[in-house]
Design a protein around this motif. Structure first.
Motif, short mmCIF file in Angstrom:
data_model
loop_
_atom_site.label_atom_id
_atom_site.label_comp_id
_atom_site.label_asym_id
_atom_site.label_seq_id
_atom_site.Cartn_x
_atom_site.Cartn_y
_atom_site.Cartn_z
N PRO A 535 0.80 -1.23 0.00
CA PRO A 535 0.00 0.00 0.00
C PRO A 535 0.83 1.28 0.00
N TRP A 536 1.99 1.26 0.68
CA TRP A 536 2.77 2.50 0.68
C TRP A 536 3.34 2.81 -0.70
N ARG A 537 3.62 1.79 -1.48
CA ARG A 537 4.07 1.99 -2.87
C ARG A 537 2.97 2.67 -3.68
N VAL A 538 1.71 2.28 -3.43
CA VAL A 538 0.59 2.91 -4.12
C VAL A 538 0.51 4.39 -3.77
N LEU A 539 0.73 4.70 -2.50
CA LEU A 539 0.70 6.10 -2.06
C LEU A 539 1.83 6.89 -2.69
N SER A 593 -2.27 8.63 8.32
CA SER A 593 -2.81 9.63 7.39
C SER A 593 -2.58 9.22 5.94
N GLY A 594 -1.39 8.70 5.66
CA GLY A 594 -1.08 8.31 4.29
C GLY A 594 -1.95 7.17 3.79
N LEU A 595 -2.11 6.12 4.61
CA LEU A 595 -2.91 4.96 4.19
C LEU A 595 -4.39 5.32 4.05
N GLU A 596 -4.87 6.20 4.94
CA GLU A 596 -6.26 6.63 4.80
C GLU A 596 -6.44 7.48 3.54
N GLY A 597 -5.38 8.19 3.12
CA GLY A 597 -5.45 9.02 1.91
C GLY A 597 -5.66 8.23 0.65
N LEU A 603 -9.58 -1.56 8.70
CA LEU A 603 -9.15 -2.69 9.52
C LEU A 603 -7.69 -3.04 9.24
N GLU A 604 -7.28 -2.95 7.97
CA GLU A 604 -5.90 -3.26 7.63
C GLU A 604 -4.95 -2.20 8.21
N VAL A 605 -5.40 -0.93 8.21
CA VAL A 605 -4.57 0.13 8.79
C VAL A 605 -4.39 -0.10 10.29
N ASP A 606 -5.49 -0.39 10.97
CA ASP A 606 -5.41 -0.63 12.42
C ASP A 606 -4.53 -1.84 12.73
N LYS A 607 -4.65 -2.88 11.89
CA LYS A 607 -3.87 -4.09 12.11
C LYS A 607 -2.38 -3.81 11.96
#
Length: 787
Positions: A535-539, A593-597, A603-607
């Protein structure tokens, strides 16, 4: 001069008085170095091809004796390949020696007589083979040879260099090679095969060497002398100029200018035009009188006086045939045009035989006979040529009778590129190169327009109304302009999408490299590796594409990666505890903040944040020299493939990937590096596999048409609309502007080797056909002497 060239050049192949040459003859030094280097490369490829050929022949041999013959030939060539290269270099260096001294090679004419100790019968076969090589060099590069000789003559202040005796001339190269292989123990059969392969691999690939030699002289300000045109008209061409150069040769075959086929650059340029003076046509056709109408129909010997058929009677015959073509076209069903083209030449012969008997004539005028024969051969080539779709070539083939009538009335038709009929033919063929059969539900406007042009010519053309062709050219041009305008609109949308894709690929490559630089060789928790690589690569891609590399958003995104990797190293936490404590809450906030963007699932962010909090807790309990639980070492290294066979290179790359990764679990970085490694192997200049094809595809110009077999089993015609070298992306579109093919260099090479891709020549069908016919006639002059 490259170091490799210099080292080979100074091993004894340079001319005498090296210091004087460096001071007074540096141009010759540069030319000699470049020539010898290029010829060595050609010879290397030549020996590779010979080795492959003899191996294949040995495998297919019907007897042990024949198989041993080819194996012995392979052994002999492998042992002495370097010796042949050395001897050839020495022979050519000797020629450059003479140039430096401004001396002629008085023994040049005797080289053939003493280079082989053969019995008379074998001697004749060898002489024929050597003559073929000379003719190949002489006919393939007349203009380049002429320019090279003129520049050398001007530079050296001499006047005796010509296309035969210059260092790259036909006599010089053939004599040098025949002397270079003189000591090889080869049976006559094998020796003749060696000569044939030398003709194919070396003599047919001298163009680049001649271009570079000319360029060295041209860069020094030494220009070829202006050619004297045969006529002051602006359409006087190179072919006519060549005819003056050969005018002093004794034989009729040598009196004519060689019909030079288009070079690669000319063939793929839409402005290539071929001309030949009618006098040259007659001189060549005289060598093939046996196939003329006068000989075949009326058994009239060459030069034999006999009553001739009047031009009016001949034109009446052609008018009847033109009417028959018109009626046949009207009866043809356009929706099912599997039309079996009538043999116009056969119909013409039948009508002529009847008319000649009726009028009491015994033959045609020789000029009329030559025109009919040449135009018939040109249209035979057009009908058999795959450069234009069969449906279109059959339709355009109906113009044969009108073209014969034009050429009979105006012999300048063959040499005048601005003739209205030739301009119309060029326009038709350039439009037709991209034609494809439309679906039954779509109206084929281009084919309708071409049919309309052909119909009007057959209906309205008479010898005195050439204005018809100008009128048709104007109306057809208007149609093409409107069709091109519509296609350009569609094509622009395709290219915008392609450029966006290329930009995205470039951004992905940049991100891969940045992530790899930060993670390579480090031991990190698996959950962190997966988050950064996922996911961070997508961001990162989103922010780089949207804001650019200089934006604060992108810099914050990249800094978060740096802080995250730094924070999960036990040694860093122990060495700088204050920074480590301060960075944790900021880091968690930035990641959340980045993953929510990018709308990553909550649930994946919290995990992940929970796992990261647990990792940071473990760091407080882990000694600096120990790794965290559930960690692994990041290794995105993929071994570089060795130069050479491309398939072998790909195999080496594949072997460097572990079995579980080979099953399809490569990370994005590993996939990118694997692709880059394969591409470097493909483009490696030391990789001789498909070198010529690779060079051609790498230098394709936008607008180049190809014919390709699609995955659906269809044959499509499309042109190159966009190429991005950095992402290795080729986009081809149809005549209507729709995308047909999106591919890369590797796929195109494989398709070409499988005969699923073929380059088309965007030239006038008339120029292409006339050039090939004249070239073929020139090559056959010695094989079919005049009767």
């Amino acid at each position: 001069m490259p170091p490799t060239d210099q080292s080979s050049f100074t091993k004894g192949f340079s001319v005498q008085n090296q210091h004087d040459r460096d001071r007074n003859g540096s141009l010759l030094v540069n030319i000699q170095s470049r020539v010898l280097s290029n010829l060595s490369d050609l010879l290397t490829e030549f020996f590779h091809k010979m080795d492959d050929a003899f191996f294949d022949l040995a495998e297919q041999s019907a007897s042990n004796n024949e198989q041993n013959l080819y194996f012995e030939a392979m052994r002999e060539l492998r042992l002495h390949a370097r010796d042949v290269d050395t001897e050839l270099r020495k022979e050519l260096a000797y020629q450059f020696d003479l140039l430096q001294k401004r001396q002629r090679d008085d023994e040049a004419g005797n080289h053939d007589s003493d280079n082989l100790s053969l019995v008379d019968k074998n001697r004749v076969e060898v002489d024929v083979a050597l003559t073929n090589i000379r003719n190949k060099i002489r006919t393939h590069y007349p203009e380049l040879q002429l320019q090279f000789c003129r520049r050398l003559n001007q530079y050296l202040d001499i006047d005796w260099l010509n296309e035969s005796n210059n260092p790259l001339g036909c006599d010089t190269l053939v004599n040098a090679f025949s002397r270079a292989i003189e000591k090889l123990e080869l049976p006559l059969k094998v020796r003749l095969m060696v000569f044939k392969y030398f003709e194919r691999q070396v003599a047919e690939n001298l163009q680049q060497t001649l271009i570079e030699a000319n360029k060295i002289l041209a860069d020094a300000g030494i220009q070829a002398e202006p050619k004297k045109a045969a006529k002051p008209a602006p359409e006087t061409t190179e072919a006519n100029s060549d005819s003056k150069h050969h005018a002093d040769q004794p034989s009729s075959g040598q009196q004519t200018a060689e019909a030079t086929p288009p070079t690669l650059e000319q063939a793929f340029a839409s402005n290539y035009e071929y001309t030949v003076a009618f006098e040259q046509v007659q001189a060549i056709m005289a060598n093939f009188y046996k196939g003329s109408l006068n000989n075949r129909l009326f058994a009239v010997k060459q030069g034999q006086p006999a009553p001739e058929l009047h031009r009016e009677d001949l034109l009446n015959v052609l008018a009847r045939l033109q009417s028959a073509e018109r009626d046949s076209l009207q009866d043809e069903d356009p929706t099912n045009n599997q039309y079996d083209h009538q043999d116009v030449r056969l119909l013409l012969e039948h009508q002529l035989a009847h008319t000649v008997r009726e009028r009491g004539a015994r033959k045609l005028k020789q000029a009329d006979d030559d025109v009919i024969n040449l135009v018939s051969m040109v249209f035979e080539f057009i009908l058999d040529d795959h450069n234009i779709s069969p449906e279109v070539s059959l339709l355009l083939g109906r113009l044969q009778i009108p073209v014969i009538k034009i050429a009979l009335a105006d012999k300048q038709f063959f040499s005048n590129v601005n003739h209205p009929a030739r301009r119309l033919l060029k326009l038709l063929s350039q439009a037709a190169i991209g034609w494809e059969k439309e679906s039954v539900l779509q109206r084929d406007l281009l084919m309708e327009e071409i049919r309309n042009v052909v119909t009007r010519v057959l209906n309205e053309f008479e010898v005195d109304n050439l204005a018809l062709f100008s009128e048709l050219e104007k109306s057809f041009s208007s149609f093409l302009m409107e069709e091109t305008r519509r296609a350009d609109t569609i094509e622009k949308r395709v290219l915008q999408a392609a450029k966006g894709q290329a930009k995205t690929e470039q951004a992905r490559s940049t991100i891969n490299q940045l992530i790899n630089d930060r993670m390579q060789g480090k031991t990190l928790p698996s959950v962190v590796i997966d988050m950064i690589d996922g996911p961070w690569r997508v961001l990162m891609l989103q922010r780089l594409m949207r804001h650019g590399r200089d934006s604060d958003e992108w810099k914050h995104c990249l800094k978060t990666v740096d802080d995250l990797i730094w924070s999960i190293q036990p040694a860093n936490a122990a060495a700088d505890r204050d920074r480590w404590v301060k960075i944790i809450p900021i880091l968690l906030k930035e990641i959340c903040s980045g993953l929510e963007g990018i709308k990553h699932p909550g649930l994946e962010v919290d995990k992940f944040l929970s796992s990261l909090w647990e990792i940071h807790g473990q760091i407080l309990q882990t000694p600096p020299d120990q790794q965290l639980p559930n960690s692994r070492k990041v290794d995105h290294t993929i071994s570089e493939p060795a130069p050479g066979n491309r398939s072998a290179s790909t195999q080496q790359v594949s072997q460097s990937v572990t079995p579980d990764k080979a099953a399809g679990t490569l990370s994005a970085i590993e996939r990118q590096k694997l692709k880059a490694a394969e591409r470097r192997a493909l483009l490696d200049p030391r990789n001789n596999i498909d070198a010529d094809l690779r060079k051609t595809l790498l230098t394709l110009k936008t607008g180049q048409w190809i014919e390709v077999h699609t995955l659906e089993g269809k044959i499509r015609r499309c042109k190159l609309a966009y190429r991005d070298a950095s992402s290795d992306l080729y986009i081809f579109v149809s005549r209507r502007g729709n995308k047909v093919l999106e591919t890369n260099l590797d796929s195109m090479i494989r398709m070409a080797n499988a005969d699923e891709l073929r380059l088309l020549e965007n030239v006038s069908m008339w120029d292409r056909a006339l050039s090939n016919v004249m070239s073929r006639l020139n090559r056959n002059i010695e094989a079919e002497p005049a009767t």
